[in-house]
Motif scaffolding. Sequence first.
Motif: not given
Length: 288
Positions: A70-79, A118-119, A124-130, A151-157
């Motif tokens: 996903l890190r690579r894909a997000q960079a590719e999707r910018e273009h 989402l970053a 990943a954290a959001y999907l696994l939890r929620e 917990r902070k990542m999931v709450s923010r997401a």
Amino acid sequence: MAVESLAQNPFPSLRGRLFGIAYRMLGSRADADDIVQEAWLRWNDADQASIASADAWLVTVTTRLSIDRLRRAQAEREHYTGPWLPEPIIEATVPPAEHALERASDVSLAFLTLLERLAPEERAAYLLREVFDYAFSEVAEVVGKTEAACRKMVSRARTRVQAERPRFDVSAAAHMRLLERFMVAARSGKLDDLRALFAEDALLLADGGGRVESVLRPIRGADRLARLYHVVARRLGERAEMHIAIVNGEPGIVRTLDGRIDTIIAVVTDGERITALYSVRNPEKLRA
């Protein structure tokens, strides 16, 4: 992810969950298949006797591979040319309404498009939890963060997703009735009929990927959308046909042109009007 006795080959029973994680992470069937295949290869090469839980090990590998991809894909999707939308998954037959509604909550194109904001580790954290209901301690092990950080990542997401996620509880039957009305209006191209179907602030996102003609920016507003589909009806005429299908767990539309799939449309509704359309036209995303 409790300790378990390993079956002779645990991978087949876990494959569906692994694909579900990878697809929700990446929004691409092909990429998800690649991730699951890589996880299988790594499992075969691993010292399986030393692994306490096949479930935990394979979910961790799949998630971390998905984060890296996903890190690579997000960079590719910018273009990317125009809006990027997830690759849709179509079901050929209409399942029972309760099945469709159950799946629609966490795999719809609208939901996956929201997750793009989402970053990778946050997603990943959001999907696994929620979505997959893992405990925070298990999420922390998978993403390699502390439980507090997860917990902070999931709450923010959760806050970001819930702020923009539709809050309408619409039955599959009501959804399909609205789609049938839309297909009739889209075939006729009648402006008044089309306009009456859209909420005043209705949104269209269309993904042509620069490969086919498509709108390159989001279009918002009932009048603008009605005029667009009026023009499309005049251009395509009898060449186009529309059919209802299950698109990522929700009733949606498959449009064919001269007998070949041309567009897949996921439709969000409040039960009375269309509030959003996600139109996938990129041929690369329609092959499956």
